[in-house]
Design a protein around this motif. Structure first.
Motif, PDB file in Angstrom:
ATOM      1  N   VAL A 120       1.864 -34.787  21.088  1.00 58.94           N
ATOM      2  CA  VAL A 120       2.998 -34.872  22.245  1.00 58.94           C
ATOM      3  C   VAL A 120       2.417 -36.038  23.005  1.00 58.94           C
ATOM      4  CG1 VAL A 120       4.440 -34.140  24.082  1.00 58.94           C
ATOM      5  CG2 VAL A 120       3.972 -32.455  21.902  1.00 58.94           C
ATOM      6  N   VAL A 121       2.851 -37.023  23.212  1.00 60.15           N
ATOM      7  CA  VAL A 121       2.346 -38.183  24.271  1.00 60.15           C
ATOM      8  C   VAL A 121       3.598 -38.247  25.400  1.00 60.15           C
ATOM      9  CG1 VAL A 121       1.346 -40.250  24.267  1.00 60.15           C
ATOM     10  CG2 VAL A 121       0.864 -39.088  22.275  1.00 60.15           C
ATOM     11  N   LEU A 122       3.035 -38.128  26.454  1.00 66.45           N
ATOM     12  CA  LEU A 122       3.870 -38.530  27.650  1.00 66.45           C
ATOM     13  C   LEU A 122       3.154 -39.878  28.563  1.00 66.45           C
ATOM     14  CD1 LEU A 122       6.060 -37.849  29.846  1.00 66.45           C
ATOM     15  CD2 LEU A 122       4.418 -36.611  30.914  1.00 66.45           C
ATOM     16  N   ALA A 123       4.460 -40.611  28.614  1.00 66.64           N
ATOM     17  CA  ALA A 123       4.119 -41.872  29.342  1.00 66.64           C
ATOM     18  C   ALA A 123       4.956 -42.183  30.686  1.00 66.64           C
ATOM     19  CB  ALA A 123       4.086 -43.284  28.381  1.00 66.64           C
ATOM     20  N   ASP A 124       4.456 -42.322  31.650  1.00 63.75           N
ATOM     21  CA  ASP A 124       5.291 -42.511  32.808  1.00 63.75           C
ATOM     22  C   ASP A 124       5.402 -44.018  33.185  1.00 63.75           C
ATOM     23  OD1 ASP A 124       6.517 -42.427  35.459  1.00 63.75           O
ATOM     24  OD2 ASP A 124       5.310 -40.859  36.178  1.00 63.75           O
ATOM     25  N   ARG A 125       6.519 -44.405  32.974  1.00 61.21           N
ATOM     26  CA  ARG A 125       6.751 -45.984  33.356  1.00 61.21           C
ATOM     27  C   ARG A 125       7.415 -46.435  34.494  1.00 61.21           C
ATOM     28  NH1 ARG A 125       8.421 -47.542  26.934  1.00 61.21           N
ATOM     29  NH2 ARG A 125       6.342 -46.910  25.918  1.00 61.21           N
ATOM     30  N   GLY A 126       7.484 -45.543  35.402  1.00 62.10           N
ATOM     31  CA  GLY A 126       8.102 -45.762  36.800  1.00 62.10           C
ATOM     32  C   GLY A 126       9.562 -45.402  36.720  1.00 62.10           C
ATOM     33  N   ARG A 127      10.520 -46.256  36.203  1.00 60.85           N
ATOM     34  CA  ARG A 127      11.800 -45.947  35.966  1.00 60.85           C
ATOM     35  C   ARG A 127      12.185 -45.010  35.080  1.00 60.85           C
ATOM     36  NH1 ARG A 127      14.680 -51.867  36.893  1.00 60.85           N
ATOM     37  NH2 ARG A 127      13.756 -52.508  38.968  1.00 60.85           N
ATOM     38  N   GLU A 128      11.309 -44.744  34.152  1.00 60.20           N
ATOM     39  CA  GLU A 128      11.697 -43.714  33.014  1.00 60.20           C
ATOM     40  C   GLU A 128      10.478 -43.076  32.447  1.00 60.20           C
ATOM     41  OE1 GLU A 128      13.458 -45.378  29.619  1.00 60.20           O
ATOM     42  OE2 GLU A 128      11.636 -46.599  29.350  1.00 60.20           O
ATOM     43  N   LEU A 129      10.705 -41.784  32.029  1.00 59.70           N
ATOM     44  CA  LEU A 129       9.608 -41.042  31.418  1.00 59.70           C
ATOM     45  C   LEU A 129       9.785 -41.115  29.822  1.00 59.70           C
ATOM     46  CD1 LEU A 129       9.240 -37.683  33.387  1.00 59.70           C
ATOM     47  CD2 LEU A 129       7.839 -39.886  33.615  1.00 59.70           C
ATOM     48  N   VAL A 130       8.835 -41.507  29.006  1.00 56.17           N
ATOM     49  CA  VAL A 130       8.957 -41.606  27.492  1.00 56.17           C
ATOM     50  C   VAL A 130       8.145 -40.625  26.931  1.00 56.17           C
ATOM     51  CG1 VAL A 130       8.779 -43.293  25.542  1.00 56.17           C
ATOM     52  CG2 VAL A 130       9.663 -44.151  27.632  1.00 56.17           C
ATOM     53  N   ILE A 131       8.560 -39.927  26.124  1.00 55.16           N
ATOM     54  CA  ILE A 131       7.962 -38.757  25.171  1.00 55.16           C
ATOM     55  C   ILE A 131       7.879 -39.059  24.018  1.00 55.16           C
ATOM     56  CG2 ILE A 131       7.512 -36.220  25.007  1.00 55.16           C
ATOM     57  CD1 ILE A 131       9.391 -36.997  27.839  1.00 55.16           C
ATOM     58  N   HIS A 132       6.582 -39.156  23.117  1.00 57.51           N
ATOM     59  CA  HIS A 132       6.836 -39.092  21.822  1.00 57.51           C
ATOM     60  C   HIS A 132       6.373 -37.803  21.166  1.00 57.51           C
ATOM     61  CE1 HIS A 132       7.823 -43.296  22.058  1.00 57.51           C
ATOM     62  NE2 HIS A 132       6.713 -43.756  22.701  1.00 57.51           N
ATOM     63  N   VAL A 133       6.816 -37.223  20.336  1.00 60.04           N
ATOM     64  CA  VAL A 133       6.457 -36.285  19.561  1.00 60.04           C
ATOM     65  C   VAL A 133       6.058 -36.620  17.893  1.00 60.04           C
ATOM     66  CG1 VAL A 133       6.820 -33.714  18.740  1.00 60.04           C
ATOM     67  CG2 VAL A 133       7.366 -34.718  21.016  1.00 60.04           C
TER      68      VAL A 133
END
Length: 411
Positions: free
Chosen positions: A327-340
């Motif tokens: 599980v990888v979480l990336a906070d890109r400011g306008r959105e959160l992106v989670i890759h599983v």
């Protein structure tokens, strides 16, 4: 042609008004100019005839040697006369002028005492009638302002209708649309209110039916679980309990999907990073290969219970079919992106969208070892979609499957 039209009803009405007013304005100016030209033409002839006749009388009253001087004295920038001694062919009387155009006059007039008078009258210049132009423009502006007010009055009930349609199915009391405005708008509002009442009754009936189904299904499950406790064979008892647990989980997930429970939950700020870390930690405690990578904190206004269920379904799906989950979480400011990401065999390309359909499963056996009810990804996409986000699947180049969850930070 359709691309040039505004997308809103108000914009299209305003465009029609502007085009109509422009055509009206141009037509008014053309009619005004045409009328001015006609008036100037008739005035030109009358004024030129009077001036030529007066000049001929004045020149004829003086001796021949003084006539040229008198003619020059009578000339002006817009009206020239010249005295010509001797007979001139083609002379005409003052009242039979030769007009070369309705704005320009030229010719000769014979004098009784001999000789002739040549004349040339320049065209009369139309003076701009500022008052006329100003009044026409003011009238056009007034019509446009009145049209804008009418458009706003027409568009307001339509905006209320759109807002009421957007509230259908959401928690809270249903608000009826005011039945006012033009007849067509009132009829649309009345039809919408009737439709909204029917939908409310359908939702209420569905909720009541689901509650009854939930009770009716779980009651015999509880009796079966109780009776299984009296069995002497512990292995059989354990198998029955496992079957009952699976049935209870399937009933719970199916009813949750049909009810749309996440819509009843209030939106609050939640820490998505902490939520994912908790799910990964719980999975690790159960002996599953699950890891988390990402920031220690990432807050998002959301329905936390619904999102947690969605994340749990995606992670559980990765562990079940891919043996592990990263599980990888990336906070890109306008959105959160989670890759599983998992390490499984992946999904055929033509079925990457089909697996999100309710009750759709790649494994047809539907046993405890290979899967559940086929609602996990459907529930996950439904919950994330209600937050304005998306859930997609992608086969990785090195093997395995990636589930990508995007959650925008909506205003």
């Amino acid at each position: 042609m359709r691309r040039l039209l505004p997308s809103t009803l108000a914009g299209r009405i305003i465009l029609v008004l502007l085009v109509g007013l422009m055509a009206f304005h141009v037509g008014s100016l053309w009619l005004h100019q045409t009328g001015s030209d006609i008036l100037l033409g008739s005035t030109q002839q009358r004024v030129t005839a009077e001036r030529v006749a007066a000049a001929a009388r004045a020149v004829g009253m003086v001796p021949p040697e003084a006539r040229e001087a008198v003619a020059q004295a009578l000339s002006s920038p817009g009206f020239q006369v010249r005295w010509q001694p001797g007979a001139v062919e083609g002379t005409v009387a003052a009242e039979d002028l030769t007009i070369t155009g309705h704005r320009e006059a030229q010719g000769t007039v014979g004098l009784p005492e001999g000789g002739s008078l040549w004349y040339h009258a320049d065209p009369l210049q139309a003076q701009p009638e500022h008052a006329t132009l100003l009044s026409t423009t003011a009238m056009a502006v007034g019509i446009l302002v009145l049209g804008l007010l009418v458009v706003r009055l027409i568009a307001r009930p339509l905006r209320e209708l759109s807002s009421a349609a957007d509230r259908i199915g959401r928690p809270g009391q249903t608000v009826t649309v005011p039945e006012e405005g033009p007849r067509e708008v009132r009829q649309a509002a009345q039809a919408f209110n009737r439709m909204q009442a029917r939908i409310d009754r359908l939702i209420a009936d569905r909720t009541q039916a689901l509650a009854a189904v939930s009770h009716d299904l779980r009651t015999p499950l509880a009796r079966l679980r109780l009776r299984a406790g009296f069995l002497d064979d512990a292995e059989v008892q354990q198998q029955i309990d496992a079957d009952l647990d699976e049935m209870d989980a399937m009933i719970g997930s199916t009813l949750a999907y049909l009810r749309g429970d996440e819509e009843q939950e209030e939106v609050r700020s939640a820490d998505i990073a902490a939520m994912l870390q908790t799910l990964c930690g719980d999975a690790e405690d159960m002996g599953k290969a699950v890891t988390y990578e990402g920031p220690p904190q990432a807050r998002l206004p959301c329905r936390a219970i619904a999102l947690k269920r969605a994340f749990a379904n995606v992670i559980d799906n990765a562990v079940k079919y891919g043996t592990s989950a990263r599980v990888v979480l990336a906070d890109r400011g306008r959105e959160l992106v989670i890759h599983v990401d998992d390490a499984g065999p992946g999904v055929p390309e033509e079925q990457l969208e089909s697996v999100f359909q309710p009750f759709y499963r790649l494994e047809e056996s539907r046993n405890r070892g290979t899967g559940g009810s086929g609602l996990g990804l459907a529930i996950a996409r439904q919950a994330v979609g209600h937050h304005g986000g998306s859930v997609t699947l992608q086969n990785l180049a090195g093997g395995g499957l990636r589930a990508s969850i995007r959650l925008p930070r909506l205003a």
